[in-house]
Write a protein that holds these residues in place. Structure first.
Motif, mmCIF file in Angstrom:
data_model
loop_
_atom_site.group_PDB
_atom_site.id
_atom_site.type_symbol
_atom_site.label_atom_id
_atom_site.label_comp_id
_atom_site.label_asym_id
_atom_site.label_seq_id
_atom_site.Cartn_x
_atom_site.Cartn_y
_atom_site.Cartn_z
ATOM 1 N N ILE A 190 -2.967 -28.054 -24.244
ATOM 2 C CA ILE A 190 -2.299 -27.862 -25.352
ATOM 3 C C ILE A 190 -3.084 -28.111 -26.967
ATOM 4 N N ALA A 191 -3.938 -29.389 -26.712
ATOM 5 C CA ALA A 191 -4.717 -29.778 -27.789
ATOM 6 C C ALA A 191 -6.006 -28.680 -27.775
ATOM 7 N N GLY A 192 -6.215 -28.272 -26.996
ATOM 8 C CA GLY A 192 -7.380 -27.133 -26.754
ATOM 9 C C GLY A 192 -6.883 -25.990 -27.308
ATOM 10 N N VAL A 193 -5.661 -25.437 -27.262
ATOM 11 C CA VAL A 193 -5.047 -24.466 -27.970
ATOM 12 C C VAL A 193 -4.751 -24.541 -29.033
ATOM 13 N N ASN A 194 -4.357 -25.604 -29.697
ATOM 14 C CA ASN A 194 -4.312 -25.856 -30.963
ATOM 15 C C ASN A 194 -5.682 -25.652 -31.710
ATOM 16 N N VAL A 195 -6.827 -26.303 -31.178
ATOM 17 C CA VAL A 195 -7.979 -26.416 -31.827
ATOM 18 C C VAL A 195 -8.685 -24.982 -31.742
ATOM 19 N N THR A 196 -8.732 -24.459 -30.741
ATOM 20 C CA THR A 196 -8.987 -23.002 -30.550
ATOM 21 C C THR A 196 -8.540 -21.983 -31.714
ATOM 22 N N ALA A 197 -7.221 -22.146 -31.846
ATOM 23 C CA ALA A 197 -6.548 -21.092 -32.641
ATOM 24 C C ALA A 197 -6.999 -21.455 -34.029
ATOM 25 N N ASP A 198 -7.001 -22.596 -34.412
ATOM 26 C CA ASP A 198 -7.411 -23.119 -35.735
ATOM 27 C C ASP A 198 -9.057 -22.731 -35.958
ATOM 28 N N THR A 199 -9.808 -22.859 -35.019
ATOM 29 C CA THR A 199 -11.088 -22.489 -35.103
ATOM 30 C C THR A 199 -11.383 -21.073 -35.287
ATOM 31 N N ALA A 200 -10.645 -20.441 -34.490
ATOM 32 C CA ALA A 200 -10.709 -19.007 -34.575
ATOM 33 C C ALA A 200 -10.417 -18.389 -35.958
ATOM 34 N N GLU A 201 -9.407 -18.730 -36.372
ATOM 35 C CA GLU A 201 -8.940 -18.231 -37.669
ATOM 36 C C GLU A 201 -9.784 -18.532 -38.775
ATOM 37 N N GLN A 202 -10.498 -19.712 -38.690
ATOM 38 C CA GLN A 202 -11.549 -20.248 -39.777
ATOM 39 C C GLN A 202 -12.591 -19.662 -39.476
ATOM 40 N N GLN A 203 -13.147 -19.272 -38.364
ATOM 41 C CA GLN A 203 -14.320 -18.188 -38.019
ATOM 42 C C GLN A 203 -14.115 -17.030 -38.671
ATOM 43 N N ILE A 204 -13.006 -16.247 -38.539
ATOM 44 C CA ILE A 204 -12.773 -14.960 -38.999
ATOM 45 C C ILE A 204 -12.938 -14.978 -40.432
ATOM 46 N N ALA A 205 -12.253 -16.055 -41.158
ATOM 47 C CA ALA A 205 -12.100 -16.246 -42.489
ATOM 48 C C ALA A 205 -13.623 -16.260 -43.084
ATOM 49 N N GLN A 206 -14.321 -17.027 -42.328
ATOM 50 C CA GLN A 206 -15.602 -17.308 -42.909
ATOM 51 C C GLN A 206 -16.640 -15.913 -42.706
ATOM 52 N N ALA A 207 -16.367 -15.218 -41.476
ATOM 53 C CA ALA A 207 -17.111 -13.988 -41.382
ATOM 54 C C ALA A 207 -16.599 -13.138 -42.106
ATOM 55 N N GLN A 208 -15.373 -12.859 -42.659
ATOM 56 C CA GLN A 208 -14.855 -12.059 -43.592
ATOM 57 C C GLN A 208 -15.465 -12.511 -44.862
ATOM 58 N N ALA A 209 -15.661 -13.658 -45.262
ATOM 59 C CA ALA A 209 -16.244 -13.808 -46.648
ATOM 60 C C ALA A 209 -17.605 -13.585 -46.623
ATOM 61 N N ALA A 210 -18.381 -13.769 -45.544
ATOM 62 C CA ALA A 210 -19.713 -13.387 -45.418
ATOM 63 C C ALA A 210 -20.004 -12.002 -45.544
#
Length: 424
Positions: free
Chosen positions: A120-140
């Motif tokens: 459960i903790a891994g799901v939450n971390v992975t979901a947060d990280t994926a969204e942050q990575q997308i946001a960063q990539a979009q900004a880049a």
């Protein structure tokens, strides 16, 4: 005539003598009956109880002998118990095995629950990280696109201003990426995420750093004017940023994989809990078998059913006896009584609960008891009238007296004589 007169006199003397004898005898009998009616006698009575084994077997010990006084629950004899003792040990081993299975199932449950929580903790971390990575990539991508457009259009005051803004944006993205990397490293140390997840964030950090450096170069180019190679470099960075965005979007699928791991862990928890219930049921069955075996083992001890004296013994060591065979006969001393038979003319006023005083004929000691039964005796105990003129039948009654406390000299079978009802 001389001979007739003496004969008459003799006959008259015989008649007178016989009449006197009968009258005297009747008076004596009447006096004896009166005494017996007023002070009848009875014997001290008690129950005779058989002591028998509940199971059959070979007698291995006899612990008492005829004439011994015994207490209720005292062991009198024992049967061979080797087989039953083996069953008891077998049942105890089954209980221990069932308890071990319970402990094993509980351990499996704890492990499965830990994996579930980790998932459960891994799901939450992975979901947060994926969204942050997308946001960063979009900004880049936006920053790279703006850089390429700016180089193609040439640097203008507005572009210079835009380059400054892009540099600031890239710097912010770099700061966020650095924070994410630090956080992932901390979670890795706690065992909450895998090294692969940290590596992905590290890649994002390196990309953010590269983009920040690129934004710096673009700002410099805006101030100095673009070169051809700068334009090609900016376009390459744009392509790289777009690829990074696609990779970040693809990482969203990792969340679903982690959710599947959580579901599998939850199923493992349910299975382990079912194993606990099954093991607990096995433990109950094993304990029931142990109790049954121990109960049968207790049946190999023959205990006295009452306080009393052993009258006779019917089995010896080494003999085989069956269930219910009377090995001993015990005369109970827990409760003794006497039963007096008295004519109805003497029991008037007697009732259950009356205190009665008696005497032991053998020692003269006084004994007290309590009336427990007043009941008419059978028909044969009815005293029939000897003459029809003025006489009636007299019925006898049985008076059962519970003996409250007997002297130590009293023995079952001794004679008690009725004295009468006591005060109170």
């Amino acid at each position: 005539m001389r001979f007739i007169r003496p004969m008459v006199y003799s006959a008259m003397a015989v008649v007178i003598g016989t009449s006197a004898f009968l009258l005297t005898s009747k008076q004596a009998v009447s006096q004896t009956d009166a005494v017996n009616q007023l002070h009848p006698t009875a014997y001290i009575e008690t129950n005779e109880v058989s002591a028998s084994f509940k199971v059959g077997g070979r007698v291995t010990e006899v612990l008492v002998k005829e004439g011994d006084s015994v207490k209720k629950g005292q062991v009198l004899a024992r049967l061979q118990s080797t087989e039953i003792e083996a069953k008891v040990q077998q049942a105890k081993a089954a209980v221990a095995l069932a308890q071990g299975k319970i402990a094993e199932a509980e351990g499996a449950t704890a492990t499965a629950e830990a994996k579930k929580q980790q998932g459960i903790a891994g799901v939450n971390v992975t979901a947060d990280t994926a969204e942050q990575q997308i946001a960063q990539a979009q900004a880049a991508v936006s920053a790279a696109q703006a850089k390429v457009d700016g180089l193609h259009n040439g640097a203008r005051p507005e572009e210079k201003k835009q380059a400054e803004i892009q540099f600031q944006a890239a710097s912010e993205v770099y700061t966020i990426a650095e924070q994410n990397l630090n956080r992932m490293n901390a979670m890795l140390a706690q065992g909450l995420v895998a090294q692969a997840d940290v590596d992905k964030v590290k890649v994002s950090f390196e990309e953010a750093k590269t983009k920040r450096d690129l934004a710096q170069q673009q700002l410099n180019m805006a101030n100095q004017g673009p070169r051809e190679e700068e334009i090609r470099g900016a376009e390459a960075l744009l392509a790289q940023a777009q690829a990074t965005l696609k990779l970040a979007e693809a990482n969203r699928g990792t969340v679903q994989v982690r959710q599947g791991d959580v579901a599998a862990a939850d199923a493992a928890v349910q299975q382990a809990q079912g194993a606990i219930k099954s093991a607990q049921s096995g433990e109950l069955q094993a304990k029931a078998a142990q109790l049954e075996a121990e109960t049968y083992l207790s049946y190999t001890d023959l205990v006295a059913p009452t306080d009393g004296v052993v009258l006779y013994q019917s089995a010896q060591v080494g003999e085989l006896v069956g269930s219910g065979f009377p090995v001993f006969s015990v005369e109970s001393t827990e409760q003794r009584w006497a039963k007096f038979y008295m004519p109805e003319t003497s029991v008037a006023g007697l009732k259950v609960g009356n205190k009665i005083s008696m005497t032991m004929l053998s020692t003269g000691e006084k004994v007290e008891g309590t009336v427990t039964t007043v009941a008419a005796a059978p028909d044969f105990a009815i005293k029939k009238a000897t003459q029809t003129s003025g006489e009636t039948d007299i019925r006898s009654f049985g008076i059962k007296i519970e003996l409250n406390q007997l002297p130590v000299t009293a023995t079952t079978g001794m004679t008690l004589q009725w004295i009468g009802k006591t005060e109170g």
